[in-house]
Design a protein around this motif. Structure first.
Motif, mmCIF file in Angstrom:
data_model
loop_
_atom_site.group_PDB
_atom_site.id
_atom_site.type_symbol
_atom_site.label_atom_id
_atom_site.label_comp_id
_atom_site.label_asym_id
_atom_site.label_seq_id
_atom_site.Cartn_x
_atom_site.Cartn_y
_atom_site.Cartn_z
ATOM 1 N N LYS A 136 23.074 24.793 -29.816
ATOM 2 C CA LYS A 136 23.605 23.501 -29.380
ATOM 3 C C LYS A 136 23.336 22.445 -30.439
ATOM 4 C CE LYS A 136 19.535 21.854 -26.823
ATOM 5 N NZ LYS A 136 19.025 21.338 -25.545
ATOM 6 N N ALA A 137 24.055 21.336 -30.327
ATOM 7 C CA ALA A 137 23.870 20.197 -31.221
ATOM 8 C C ALA A 137 23.804 18.930 -30.382
ATOM 9 C CB ALA A 137 25.027 20.116 -32.224
ATOM 10 N N ASN A 138 23.065 17.932 -30.858
ATOM 11 C CA ASN A 138 22.993 16.659 -30.159
ATOM 12 C C ASN A 138 22.753 15.536 -31.151
ATOM 13 O OD1 ASN A 138 20.440 17.510 -30.755
ATOM 14 N ND2 ASN A 138 19.509 16.788 -28.871
ATOM 15 N N VAL A 139 23.025 14.302 -30.701
ATOM 16 C CA VAL A 139 22.846 13.126 -31.548
ATOM 17 C C VAL A 139 21.429 12.593 -31.355
ATOM 18 C CG1 VAL A 139 23.669 10.809 -32.097
ATOM 19 C CG2 VAL A 139 25.285 12.558 -31.349
ATOM 20 N N VAL A 140 20.694 12.449 -32.452
ATOM 21 C CA VAL A 140 19.322 11.930 -32.411
ATOM 22 C C VAL A 140 19.149 10.934 -33.565
ATOM 23 C CG1 VAL A 140 18.343 13.980 -31.311
ATOM 24 C CG2 VAL A 140 18.489 13.882 -33.792
ATOM 25 N N THR A 141 17.987 10.318 -33.637
ATOM 26 C CA THR A 141 17.675 9.422 -34.752
ATOM 27 C C THR A 141 16.516 10.007 -35.545
ATOM 28 O OG1 THR A 141 16.211 8.125 -33.310
ATOM 29 C CG2 THR A 141 18.479 7.362 -33.562
ATOM 30 N N TRP A 147 21.197 7.480 -37.395
ATOM 31 C CA TRP A 147 21.753 8.542 -36.559
ATOM 32 C C TRP A 147 21.892 9.831 -37.362
ATOM 33 C CZ3 TRP A 147 21.496 7.570 -31.685
ATOM 34 C CH2 TRP A 147 21.695 6.273 -31.204
ATOM 35 N N VAL A 148 21.429 10.939 -36.790
ATOM 36 C CA VAL A 148 21.570 12.261 -37.407
ATOM 37 C C VAL A 148 22.002 13.244 -36.330
ATOM 38 C CG1 VAL A 148 19.844 11.846 -39.205
ATOM 39 C CG2 VAL A 148 19.129 12.815 -37.006
ATOM 40 N N VAL A 149 22.471 14.390 -36.761
ATOM 41 C CA VAL A 149 22.894 15.454 -35.834
ATOM 42 C C VAL A 149 21.783 16.494 -35.764
ATOM 43 C CG1 VAL A 149 24.577 17.265 -35.390
ATOM 44 C CG2 VAL A 149 25.321 15.069 -36.333
ATOM 45 N N GLY A 150 21.197 16.638 -34.587
ATOM 46 C CA GLY A 150 20.155 17.637 -34.393
ATOM 47 C C GLY A 150 20.752 18.995 -34.060
ATOM 48 N N ASP A 202 25.695 9.372 -47.473
ATOM 49 C CA ASP A 202 25.473 8.103 -48.155
ATOM 50 C C ASP A 202 24.247 7.398 -47.604
ATOM 51 O OD1 ASP A 202 27.362 8.578 -46.474
ATOM 52 O OD2 ASP A 202 28.684 6.934 -46.744
ATOM 53 N N GLU A 203 23.944 6.264 -48.239
ATOM 54 C CA GLU A 203 22.737 5.545 -47.873
ATOM 55 C C GLU A 203 22.796 5.033 -46.437
ATOM 56 O OE1 GLU A 203 22.089 2.476 -50.699
ATOM 57 O OE2 GLU A 203 21.812 3.843 -52.409
ATOM 58 N N GLY A 204 23.977 4.653 -46.007
ATOM 59 C CA GLY A 204 24.100 4.126 -44.651
ATOM 60 C C GLY A 204 23.954 5.184 -43.577
ATOM 61 N N GLY A 205 24.066 6.457 -43.967
ATOM 62 C CA GLY A 205 23.979 7.524 -42.982
ATOM 63 C C GLY A 205 25.198 7.554 -42.067
ATOM 64 N N PHE A 206 25.089 8.330 -40.993
ATOM 65 C CA PHE A 206 26.189 8.436 -40.030
ATOM 66 C C PHE A 206 26.273 7.192 -39.154
ATOM 67 C CE2 PHE A 206 25.503 13.204 -40.253
ATOM 68 C CZ PHE A 206 26.688 13.455 -40.916
ATOM 69 N N LYS A 207 27.487 6.804 -38.804
ATOM 70 C CA LYS A 207 27.670 5.908 -37.673
ATOM 71 C C LYS A 207 27.561 6.771 -36.413
ATOM 72 C CE LYS A 207 30.738 2.666 -40.030
ATOM 73 N NZ LYS A 207 32.078 2.040 -40.046
ATOM 74 N N TYR A 208 27.244 6.134 -35.289
ATOM 75 C CA TYR A 208 27.057 6.902 -34.060
ATOM 76 C C TYR A 208 28.325 7.682 -33.710
ATOM 77 C CZ TYR A 208 26.385 8.135 -29.187
ATOM 78 O OH TYR A 208 26.306 8.840 -28.005
ATOM 79 N N GLU A 209 29.494 7.039 -33.856
ATOM 80 C CA GLU A 209 30.748 7.706 -33.504
ATOM 81 C C GLU A 209 30.976 8.944 -34.361
ATOM 82 O OE1 GLU A 209 30.398 4.541 -34.178
ATOM 83 O OE2 GLU A 209 30.651 3.629 -32.180
ATOM 84 N N GLU A 210 30.624 8.873 -35.643
ATOM 85 C CA GLU A 210 30.783 10.022 -36.535
ATOM 86 C C GLU A 210 29.857 11.165 -36.114
ATOM 87 O OE1 GLU A 210 31.906 7.665 -40.692
ATOM 88 O OE2 GLU A 210 29.816 8.175 -40.237
ATOM 89 N N ALA A 211 28.602 10.827 -35.817
ATOM 90 C CA ALA A 211 27.651 11.861 -35.392
ATOM 91 C C ALA A 211 28.070 12.472 -34.069
ATOM 92 C CB ALA A 211 26.247 11.256 -35.281
ATOM 93 N N LYS A 212 28.550 11.633 -33.142
ATOM 94 C CA LYS A 212 28.969 12.144 -31.827
ATOM 95 C C LYS A 212 30.170 13.063 -31.959
ATOM 96 C CE LYS A 212 28.983 12.188 -27.275
ATOM 97 N NZ LYS A 212 30.142 13.035 -27.014
ATOM 98 N N ARG A 213 31.122 12.705 -32.801
ATOM 99 C CA ARG A 213 32.296 13.550 -32.992
ATOM 100 C C ARG A 213 31.904 14.898 -33.595
ATOM 101 N NH1 ARG A 213 35.937 14.310 -37.195
ATOM 102 N NH2 ARG A 213 38.024 14.935 -36.530
ATOM 103 N N MET A 214 30.985 14.876 -34.558
ATOM 104 C CA MET A 214 30.523 16.120 -35.167
ATOM 105 C C MET A 214 29.826 17.002 -34.137
ATOM 106 S SD MET A 214 28.023 16.629 -38.482
ATOM 107 C CE MET A 214 29.102 15.671 -39.531
#
Length: 435
Positions: A136-141, A147-150, A202-214
C-alpha cells in the motif's frame, strides 16, 4: 407503540428518504444513452518483455476493468482490439483528459541503482523491485514537514528491499515513477522494515495534490505490462434521447397494464400491491442513485424484469390467501397464512435468481454485469416490498369492517365459506390463530 405502527412508521421514513435521494442525486446513464469517451491502449514491450502474449492481454484487460470499475459501478466496455490493443469506452465522460484520469496511468514504480559505464557516464539500471511488490501507499510528511509518499512493501518486496539497501549502503538508489526520476537518496543503513518514501525531486517537494494522485495510482495496482494511450476521442450516444423517451413510454405502459391486471383480478389486495409496487420502484431507483449505478438499456431491462418478479411475489401471496379463504379460514387468519405459506416459494425463487445474478456478475462482461446488478438489487428490494410493505398495508386496510365482502378480494359469493360471514369484528380477530 405496537409493532404494526412501528413498521408503518419505518416504511414511511424509507419512502421519504428515497424521495429525497431521487430528487437530489443525479442519474448516471451509460455510453449507449449519453455518449462518452473512447480510449485505445497498446501494450508495450520492454527489456524484460520481448513479446506480448494472449495471457498478458487477458491480465491487462482484467486489471483495467478492475481499476476503472473500482471508481464506481459504471458499465465501462473494455475489449481486445487486435493482438496488443484494448478498446475502452467510458460513459458520460466527454473530456478525454478526465477519461484518462478515470482510467489512471500505468503506475509504474521502479527502484534502480547506478551503473558507471566505460565512458564514465552513469546509467540507472533496474533492480527487480517494482510496484508489484507494493502492499500500500499513503501520503505522509517527512521530518521537514514536506509531503512525501510512504510505501509499504509485501513480504516478498520487503525482502527484496532489505537486500537492495544492504548492497547499496553508501550508494544512491533511484526511485522512478512512470519513467521519471523522483529522488535518488543515498542509502545510509540497511532497511529491514519493508517501508520507504518517495520525495519530490525539486526543493519544494511534492504538493499535496501531486502526492495524493501518486498514491491513488499506486494503490490502484500496477499493470501486468506497460501500456500506452495511442488514441483518445469522444463518441456520441448510440441510442440517445429518443431511446430514453421510448423506454419511459414502454415502462409506463407496462406498469399501467400490470396495475389494471392486478386490480381486475385481486381488487383491494391488487390495489395494495400496486401501491407497494410504486414504493418498490422508488426505493430501487434511489439505491441506483446512491451506489451509483450507470444505467444502460441492459440495466433498465434488468430493472423492469425485477418489477415483474415483484408482482409475481404478490400474485403467489394473494392466490394462497384466496385458497385459505375458500377453505373456510377467517379473514385475518387467511391473510397471515397466505403470506407465511407463500414465503417459502418466494424466497426459493428469488434466491435462485440472486445466485444467477452473482454468477453473471462474476464472469460476465461489463454490460452483463450491469444487467445482473440491477436485477439483483430489484429482486432484493422486491422481497422487502412484497412481504413487509404489502403485508403491513393489508393488515391496516383489511382492519376496516366494510372490507369483508368477497368481491373485494376477487372472489365470488359462492366461493367463500360461511366462516367469514360469521366472523366477528376484525378488530377482535386474533391474527395468526389458525382455525
Amino acid at each position: 407503540m405496537d409493532n404494526k405502527k412501528k413498521m408503518l412508521l419505518f416504511i414511511f421514513l424509507i419512502i421519504i428518504a428515497a424521495i429525497w435521494v431521487v430528487i437530489t442525486k443525479p442519474t448516471k446513464l451509460g455510453l449507449d444513452l449519453v455518449g462518452g469517451s473512447r480510449i485505445v491502449l497498446e501494450a508495450q514491450t520492454t527489456d524484460t518483455i520481448a513479446k506480448i502474449t494472449p495471457d498478458m492481454m487477458d491480465s491487462l484487460q482484467f486489471a483495467i476493468e478492475k481499476r476503472v470499475n473500482s471508481l464506481g459501478v459504471a458499465e465501462v466496455v473494455v475489449q481486445k482490439a487486435g493482438e496488443k490493443r484494448l478498446l475502452i469506452e467510458i460513459p458520460d465522460v466527454s473530456d478525454p483528459e478526465q477519461a484518462k484520469q478515470y482510467l489512471g496511468e500505468t503506475a509504474e514504480l521502479e527502484f534502480k541503482e547506478a551503473k558507471t559505464l566505460e565512458n564514465g557516464t552513469v546509467e540507472w539500471i533496474a533492480t527487480g523491485l517494482t510496484g508489484k511488490d507494493l502492499r500500500k501507499a499513503n501520503v505522509v510528511t517527512d521530518s521537514t514537514g514536506q509531503w512525501v509518499v510512504g510505501l509499504e512493501f509485501n513480504n516478498k518486496g520487503a525482502q527484496k528491499f532489505a537486500e537492495l539497501t544492504k548492497r547499496l549502503v553508501g550508494k544512491p538508489m533511484a526511485i522512478f515513477f512512470n519513467g521519471e526520476l523522483q529522488s535518488a537518496p543515498n542509502i545510509k543503513d540497511v532497511i529491514t522494515g519493508g517501508s520507504a518514501v518517495i520525495s519530490g525531486g525539486d526543493e519544494g517537494g511534492f504538493k499535496y495534490e501531486e502526492a495524493k494522485r501518486m498514491v491513488d495510482l499506486l494503490n490502484a495496482g500496477a499493470l501486468p505490462v506497460p501500456a500506452k494511450i495511442i488514441e483518445e476521442n469522444t463518441v456520441g450516444p448510440t441510442l440517445g434521447a429518443d431511446s430514453i423517451a421510448k423506454s419511459k413510454v414502454a415502462g409506463v405502459v407496462g406498469l399501467a397494464l400490470v396495475a389494471v391486471f392486478m386490480l381486475f383480478l385481486y381488487r383491494v389486495p391488487g390495489m395494495i400491491a400496486n401501491v407497494a409496487l410504486c414504493i418498490y420502484a422508488l426505493i430501487v431507483f434511489a439505491i441506483f442513485k446512491i451506489i451509483p449505478v450507470t444505467l444502460t438499456l441492459a440495466g433498465i431491462a434488468g430493472f423492469i424484469l425485477s418489477i415483474g418478479m415483484a408482482v409475481d411475489a404478490n400474485i403467489l401471496i394473494f392466490e394462497r390467501t384466496k385458497e385459505e379463504l375458500r377453505s373456510g379460514k377467517r379473514l385475518l387468519t387467511a391473510i397471515k397464512t397466505g403470506f407465511d405459506r407463500a414465503f417459502t416459494s418466494i424466497f426459493d425463487s428469488n434466491m435462485t435468481t440472486l445466485i444467477t445474478c452473482a454468477i453473471l456478475y462474476m464472469f460476465g462482461t461489463s454490460i452483463v454485469k450491469g444487467f445482473a446488478l440491477t436485477l439483483a438489487i430489484g429482486v432484493a428490494v422486491s422481497m422487502f416490498t412484497a412481504i413487509t410493505v404489502t403485508r403491513s398495508m393489508m393488515e391496516v386496510v383489511i382492519g376496516a369492517d366494510h372490507m369483508k365482502h368477497p368481491a373485494w378480494f376477487g372472489l365470488k359469493k359462492g366461493e367463500l365459506s360461511s366462516a367469514i360471514d360469521a366472523e366477528q369484528s376484525t378488530g377482535k380477530a386474533k391474527l395468526g390463530v389458525l382455525d
